[in-house]
Design a protein around this motif. Sequence first.
Motif, PDB file in Angstrom:
ATOM      1  N   ALA A  17     113.223  39.192   8.591  1.00  0.00           N
ATOM      2  CA  ALA A  17     111.926  39.366   7.942  1.00  0.00           C
ATOM      3  C   ALA A  17     110.799  39.597   8.938  1.00  0.00           C
ATOM      4  O   ALA A  17     109.690  39.941   8.538  1.00  0.00           O
ATOM      5  CB  ALA A  17     111.609  38.143   7.081  1.00  0.00           C
ATOM      6  N   ASN A  18     111.081  39.422  10.211  1.00  0.00           N
ATOM      7  CA  ASN A  18     110.026  39.519  11.220  1.00  0.00           C
ATOM      8  C   ASN A  18     110.065  40.863  11.953  1.00  0.00           C
ATOM      9  O   ASN A  18     109.306  41.765  11.691  1.00  0.00           O
ATOM     10  CB  ASN A  18     110.142  38.350  12.205  1.00  0.00           C
ATOM     11  N   ILE A  19     110.969  41.005  12.923  1.00  0.00           N
ATOM     12  CA  ILE A  19     111.097  42.187  13.791  1.00  0.00           C
ATOM     13  C   ILE A  19     109.823  42.411  14.602  1.00  0.00           C
ATOM     14  O   ILE A  19     109.098  43.403  14.438  1.00  0.00           O
ATOM     15  CB  ILE A  19     111.476  43.463  12.995  1.00  0.00           C
ATOM     16  N   PRO A  20     109.492  41.473  15.507  1.00  0.00           N
ATOM     17  CA  PRO A  20     108.330  41.647  16.375  1.00  0.00           C
ATOM     18  C   PRO A  20     108.665  42.523  17.583  1.00  0.00           C
ATOM     19  O   PRO A  20     109.818  42.591  18.024  1.00  0.00           O
ATOM     20  CB  PRO A  20     108.017  40.218  16.806  1.00  0.00           C
ATOM     21  N   PHE A  21     107.646  43.171  18.129  1.00  0.00           N
ATOM     22  CA  PHE A  21     107.820  44.105  19.237  1.00  0.00           C
ATOM     23  C   PHE A  21     107.311  43.488  20.543  1.00  0.00           C
ATOM     24  O   PHE A  21     106.308  42.759  20.552  1.00  0.00           O
ATOM     25  CB  PHE A  21     107.063  45.399  18.956  1.00  0.00           C
ATOM     26  N   GLY A  22     108.004  43.811  21.635  1.00  0.00           N
ATOM     27  CA  GLY A  22     107.583  43.327  22.945  1.00  0.00           C
ATOM     28  C   GLY A  22     108.003  44.287  24.038  1.00  0.00           C
ATOM     29  O   GLY A  22     108.635  45.317  23.784  1.00  0.00           O
ATOM     30  N   ILE A  23     107.648  43.934  25.263  1.00  0.00           N
ATOM     31  CA  ILE A  23     108.001  44.728  26.442  1.00  0.00           C
ATOM     32  C   ILE A  23     108.896  43.876  27.341  1.00  0.00           C
ATOM     33  O   ILE A  23     108.526  42.767  27.732  1.00  0.00           O
ATOM     34  CB  ILE A  23     106.752  45.177  27.209  1.00  0.00           C
ATOM     35  N   GLY A  63     106.417  61.287  16.126  1.00  0.00           N
ATOM     36  CA  GLY A  63     105.570  60.733  17.174  1.00  0.00           C
ATOM     37  C   GLY A  63     106.229  59.731  18.082  1.00  0.00           C
ATOM     38  O   GLY A  63     105.561  59.142  18.945  1.00  0.00           O
ATOM     39  N   LEU A  64     107.552  59.516  17.931  1.00  0.00           N
ATOM     40  CA  LEU A  64     108.205  58.465  18.705  1.00  0.00           C
ATOM     41  C   LEU A  64     108.754  58.937  20.050  1.00  0.00           C
ATOM     42  O   LEU A  64     109.288  58.132  20.809  1.00  0.00           O
ATOM     43  CB  LEU A  64     109.353  57.852  17.890  1.00  0.00           C
ATOM     44  N   GLU A  65     108.628  60.222  20.333  1.00  0.00           N
ATOM     45  CA  GLU A  65     109.177  60.747  21.584  1.00  0.00           C
ATOM     46  C   GLU A  65     108.585  60.004  22.786  1.00  0.00           C
ATOM     47  O   GLU A  65     107.403  60.115  23.071  1.00  0.00           O
ATOM     48  CB  GLU A  65     108.899  62.246  21.714  1.00  0.00           C
ATOM     49  N   GLY A  66     109.406  59.244  23.426  1.00  0.00           N
ATOM     50  CA  GLY A  66     109.002  58.597  24.681  1.00  0.00           C
ATOM     51  C   GLY A  66     108.223  57.312  24.545  1.00  0.00           C
ATOM     52  O   GLY A  66     108.013  56.624  25.547  1.00  0.00           O
ATOM     53  N   VAL A  67     107.795  56.924  23.331  1.00  0.00           N
ATOM     54  CA  VAL A  67     106.911  55.758  23.251  1.00  0.00           C
ATOM     55  C   VAL A  67     107.632  54.455  23.611  1.00  0.00           C
ATOM     56  O   VAL A  67     107.009  53.527  24.141  1.00  0.00           O
ATOM     57  CB  VAL A  67     106.255  55.617  21.853  1.00  0.00           C
ATOM     58  N   PHE A  68     108.942  54.389  23.343  1.00  0.00           N
ATOM     59  CA  PHE A  68     109.658  53.147  23.631  1.00  0.00           C
ATOM     60  C   PHE A  68     110.151  53.070  25.079  1.00  0.00           C
ATOM     61  O   PHE A  68     110.763  52.082  25.470  1.00  0.00           O
ATOM     62  CB  PHE A  68     110.815  52.975  22.652  1.00  0.00           C
ATOM     63  N   SER A  69     109.863  54.113  25.852  1.00  0.00           N
ATOM     64  CA  SER A  69     110.146  54.078  27.287  1.00  0.00           C
ATOM     65  C   SER A  69     108.912  53.694  28.090  1.00  0.00           C
ATOM     66  O   SER A  69     108.988  53.548  29.313  1.00  0.00           O
ATOM     67  CB  SER A  69     110.652  55.447  27.762  1.00  0.00           C
ATOM     68  N   GLN A  70     107.778  53.525  27.421  1.00  0.00           N
ATOM     69  CA  GLN A  70     106.527  53.196  28.094  1.00  0.00           C
ATOM     70  C   GLN A  70     106.491  51.730  28.509  1.00  0.00           C
ATOM     71  O   GLN A  70     107.143  50.877  27.890  1.00  0.00           O
ATOM     72  CB  GLN A  70     105.344  53.497  27.176  1.00  0.00           C
ATOM     73  N   PRO A  71     105.704  51.383  29.537  1.00  0.00           N
ATOM     74  CA  PRO A  71     105.628  49.987  29.988  1.00  0.00           C
ATOM     75  C   PRO A  71     104.726  49.108  29.133  1.00  0.00           C
ATOM     76  O   PRO A  71     104.578  47.917  29.404  1.00  0.00           O
ATOM     77  CB  PRO A  71     105.069  50.118  31.410  1.00  0.00           C
ATOM     78  N   THR A  72     104.079  49.686  28.110  1.00  0.00           N
ATOM     79  CA  THR A  72     103.288  48.912  27.152  1.00  0.00           C
ATOM     80  C   THR A  72     103.536  49.479  25.752  1.00  0.00           C
ATOM     81  O   THR A  72     104.131  50.553  25.601  1.00  0.00           O
ATOM     82  CB  THR A  72     101.776  48.991  27.451  1.00  0.00           C
TER      83      THR A  72
END
Length: 432
Positions: A17-23, A63-72
């Motif tokens: 129910a959560n699925i929080p995002f982090g780095i 719009g997801l191209e590359g966003v999850f490879s970013q350091p933030t």
Amino acid sequence: MAESWVPVAPSSDFSLANIPFGIISTSADPTPHAAVAIGAEALDLKMLISQHGLEKTFPGIDGLEGVFSQPTLNAFARLGSGVHRSVRRRLQEILGTAPSSSSLLRDDEELRARALIAQKKVKMHLPMDIGDYTDFYAGYHHAHAVGVMFRGLQNALQPNYSHLPVGYHGRASSIVVSGTPIHRPVGQILLDPAAEPKQPTAGPSRRLDIELELGCFISRPNKMGESVDVNDANPGHIFGYVLLNDWSARDIQTWEYVPLGPFNGKNFATTISPWVVLADALKPFRAKAVDNPTPLQDYLKEQQTDNVFDIDLEVELTTADGGETVISRTSSKHLMWSFPQMIAHHTLGGCPLRTGDLLGSGTISGPGGEGESGSLLEMTHGGKREVLLSGMDARTFLKDGDTITLRGSAGPRGARVGFGECVGRVYTSLRR
């Protein structure tokens, strides 16, 4: 109740129910990049996409191209609440057991071994590039208790308090992720307030305190000169939330805050939890602010009456010898102003908020006195009483070696939505 095929303990903050995002960074990939938390695991989004491809992992989400490879997470946050919602739902499908769930990760043993990593084996980083930080003073019971302490019952709250969200601009460069050491700050202190003439001394703070807060990250910016409508702020401009500990040196703060407010007593450290809980995940826990006024000004009037969250919060103090004591339990429903109201007031004059800006709620305390207080200042009545700890220990303010842990969650066991821990240990001042 939706379940995940990934083992999730009933007490975990990180249910499906959560699925929080982090780095995170890992031994296999030391460059910081995006992940989500599920149970005791971190799902490496960069690895998942690199192995399965963007279109197969997140079909139809632009719009997801590359966003999850970013350091933030700034690039992801900037995509807006619609994309955040779609990505979170897709991840719930990938990690869920429902008949409609995707099996692309569950049935690929090699990919699972690479993409699902025990959280204890990853390093957490600040989730956002924080350009600016504003700390508000929206906790009614904290403001009232401190006001009584310094100005008496009749003048506890300043005349403006019920008319606008009071705040100050903090220091973004000293915001740190949970687990970062906190060094006792040095500043000017007035040891004898009654002495004349005033003779301050420079030295380590003797009244180091904590403040239990929620933090809110901005997603969509507004242009300079434009204000944000209070009813557009959420979800339009809010990415998600974290726990926040606004460490405070009360003796330094007391001497310096007149006439312009907090400075060195606040700018040495602010700790946040590493996982960002999306606004959508907290929707089921909306509540009406117990102490929320009816604003006179139209720009602060929300259509949404359930405008805060009922999140259970607690503060634990662990001494250097390992003694653990929960010193406070309260709820975020005791905020007087909502984050949309804070955003509307912040931008009223055209101040441009930017993606990644952080807003703090101010100290959250409940009406029940010391056991519901979000700061030692309240618990000890300004240092006049001691807080009893396990092992017959006691505190008025923090000692070197003390560790403060903030926790917050909502929802039933097995479907909890929480933040994990926000931890900081106090060390001797770095000053030589």
